[in-house]
Design a protein around this motif. Structure first.
Motif, PDB file in Angstrom:
ATOM      1  N   ASN A   2      24.333  34.244  30.793  1.00 38.59           N
ATOM      2  CA  ASN A   2      25.594  33.950  31.291  1.00 38.59           C
ATOM      3  C   ASN A   2      26.200  32.734  31.269  1.00 38.59           C
ATOM      4  O   ASN A   2      25.603  31.860  32.120  1.00 38.59           O
ATOM      5  N   SER A   3      27.005  32.181  30.550  1.00 33.25           N
ATOM      6  CA  SER A   3      27.307  30.772  30.435  1.00 33.25           C
ATOM      7  C   SER A   3      28.821  30.663  31.196  1.00 33.25           C
ATOM      8  O   SER A   3      29.365  29.558  31.297  1.00 33.25           O
ATOM      9  N   LYS A   4      29.337  31.907  31.876  1.00 33.46           N
ATOM     10  CA  LYS A   4      30.608  31.740  32.534  1.00 33.46           C
ATOM     11  C   LYS A   4      30.360  31.418  33.937  1.00 33.46           C
ATOM     12  O   LYS A   4      29.479  31.732  34.409  1.00 33.46           O
ATOM     13  N   PRO A   5      31.408  30.877  34.517  1.00 28.59           N
ATOM     14  CA  PRO A   5      31.344  30.662  35.934  1.00 28.59           C
ATOM     15  C   PRO A   5      31.013  31.874  36.809  1.00 28.59           C
ATOM     16  O   PRO A   5      31.464  32.855  36.384  1.00 28.59           O
ATOM     17  N   ILE A   6      30.387  31.827  37.967  1.00 35.43           N
ATOM     18  CA  ILE A   6      30.228  32.997  38.676  1.00 35.43           C
ATOM     19  C   ILE A   6      30.474  32.575  40.036  1.00 35.43           C
ATOM     20  O   ILE A   6      30.270  31.586  40.516  1.00 35.43           O
ATOM     21  N   LYS A   7      31.486  33.565  40.677  1.00 36.29           N
ATOM     22  CA  LYS A   7      31.839  33.593  41.766  1.00 36.29           C
ATOM     23  C   LYS A   7      31.034  34.538  42.817  1.00 36.29           C
ATOM     24  O   LYS A   7      30.915  35.664  42.594  1.00 36.29           O
ATOM     25  N   HIS A   8      30.232  33.661  43.819  1.00 35.80           N
ATOM     26  CA  HIS A   8      29.284  34.458  44.767  1.00 35.80           C
ATOM     27  C   HIS A   8      29.952  34.663  45.797  1.00 35.80           C
ATOM     28  O   HIS A   8      30.431  33.446  46.245  1.00 35.80           O
ATOM     29  N   MET A   9      30.188  35.920  46.391  1.00 37.71           N
ATOM     30  CA  MET A   9      30.682  36.241  47.699  1.00 37.71           C
ATOM     31  C   MET A   9      29.750  37.159  48.547  1.00 37.71           C
ATOM     32  O   MET A   9      29.292  38.037  48.069  1.00 37.71           O
ATOM     33  N   HIS A  42      32.968  24.470  45.343  1.00 40.45           N
ATOM     34  CA  HIS A  42      34.140  25.201  46.111  1.00 40.45           C
ATOM     35  C   HIS A  42      33.479  26.268  47.095  1.00 40.45           C
ATOM     36  O   HIS A  42      34.086  27.377  47.137  1.00 40.45           O
ATOM     37  N   PHE A  43      32.654  25.763  47.954  1.00 41.04           N
ATOM     38  CA  PHE A  43      32.263  26.396  49.044  1.00 41.04           C
ATOM     39  C   PHE A  43      33.420  26.650  50.109  1.00 41.04           C
ATOM     40  O   PHE A  43      33.820  25.588  50.490  1.00 41.04           O
ATOM     41  N   GLU A  44      33.480  28.015  50.396  1.00 45.62           N
ATOM     42  CA  GLU A  44      34.721  28.156  51.423  1.00 45.62           C
ATOM     43  C   GLU A  44      34.107  29.384  52.497  1.00 45.62           C
ATOM     44  O   GLU A  44      33.356  30.083  52.270  1.00 45.62           O
ATOM     45  N   MET A  61      31.621  30.717  46.961  1.00 48.03           N
ATOM     46  CA  MET A  61      31.230  29.530  46.253  1.00 48.03           C
ATOM     47  C   MET A  61      31.281  30.095  44.829  1.00 48.03           C
ATOM     48  O   MET A  61      31.232  31.089  44.328  1.00 48.03           O
ATOM     49  N   VAL A  62      31.243  28.827  43.976  1.00 50.00           N
ATOM     50  CA  VAL A  62      31.230  29.016  42.695  1.00 50.00           C
ATOM     51  C   VAL A  62      30.117  28.176  42.054  1.00 50.00           C
ATOM     52  O   VAL A  62      29.687  27.309  42.499  1.00 50.00           O
ATOM     53  N   ASP A  97      28.740  39.339  43.173  1.00 52.45           N
ATOM     54  CA  ASP A  97      28.853  38.055  42.221  1.00 52.45           C
ATOM     55  C   ASP A  97      29.876  38.411  40.986  1.00 52.45           C
ATOM     56  O   ASP A  97      29.617  39.512  40.397  1.00 52.45           O
ATOM     57  N   LEU A  98      30.744  37.812  40.843  1.00 49.75           N
ATOM     58  CA  LEU A  98      31.701  38.224  39.720  1.00 49.75           C
ATOM     59  C   LEU A  98      31.673  36.897  38.761  1.00 49.75           C
ATOM     60  O   LEU A  98      31.734  35.751  38.944  1.00 49.75           O
ATOM     61  N   THR A  99      32.189  37.417  37.443  1.00 47.48           N
ATOM     62  CA  THR A  99      32.603  36.428  36.419  1.00 47.48           C
ATOM     63  C   THR A  99      34.000  37.033  35.864  1.00 47.48           C
ATOM     64  O   THR A  99      34.323  37.968  36.168  1.00 47.48           O
ATOM     65  N   ILE A 100      34.723  36.077  35.539  1.00 45.62           N
ATOM     66  CA  ILE A 100      36.201  36.361  35.150  1.00 45.62           C
ATOM     67  C   ILE A 100      35.957  37.516  33.946  1.00 45.62           C
ATOM     68  O   ILE A 100      35.258  37.216  33.004  1.00 45.62           O
ATOM     69  N   PHE A 101      37.060  38.348  33.929  1.00 53.80           N
ATOM     70  CA  PHE A 101      36.903  39.170  32.895  1.00 53.80           C
ATOM     71  C   PHE A 101      38.096  38.882  31.592  1.00 53.80           C
ATOM     72  O   PHE A 101      39.053  38.150  31.774  1.00 53.80           O
ATOM     73  N   GLU A 102      37.604  39.092  30.618  1.00 54.36           N
ATOM     74  CA  GLU A 102      38.184  38.257  29.408  1.00 54.36           C
ATOM     75  C   GLU A 102      38.605  39.551  28.320  1.00 54.36           C
ATOM     76  O   GLU A 102      37.698  40.339  28.087  1.00 54.36           O
TER      77      GLU A 102
END
Length: 102
Positions: A2-9, A42-44, A61-62, A97-102
């Motif tokens: 996967n080369s897309k950014p991953i949002k880990h929550m 982007h750690f929150e 985080m991303v 763990d999420l990636t953007i839907f396109e």
């Protein structure tokens, strides 16, 4: 890979409860330790306000891509944190763990 950014929550509860001095210290310590790991962006830290869930807190985080996420998971600071803090102080959690839907 996967080369897309991953949002880990991760949403979680602590053994010490919500809004205790110990919980506040855990959140501060965690932010300091985890945000410093290379690749973390982007750690929150969040406090739950909805009555629709019984989780108290969340981290978000991303990562730029799968390689950055994998490096984080295997990083010695993260592994030590999980073994010495997370496993001992977190009573329950859910991870996504999420990636953007396109």
């Amino acid at each position: 890979m996967n080369s897309k950014p991953i949002k880990h929550m991760v949403v979680f509860n602590l053994h010490v409860g919500k809004d205790t001095p110990e919980a506040e210290q855990f959140l501060k310590d965690s932010a300091q330790e985890l945000a410093a790991i290379p690749g973390v962006e982007h750690f929150e830290v969040f406090r739950q306000v909805s009555a629709k869930t019984d989780y108290d807190y969340a981290f978000s985080m991303v990562f730029a891509n799968q390689a950055a996420y994998d490096a984080y998971n295997g990083h010695p600071v993260h592994m030590h944190y999980v073994a010495e803090r997370w496993v001992k102080e977190v009573s329950r959690f859910q991870e996504i763990d999420l990636t953007i839907f396109e």
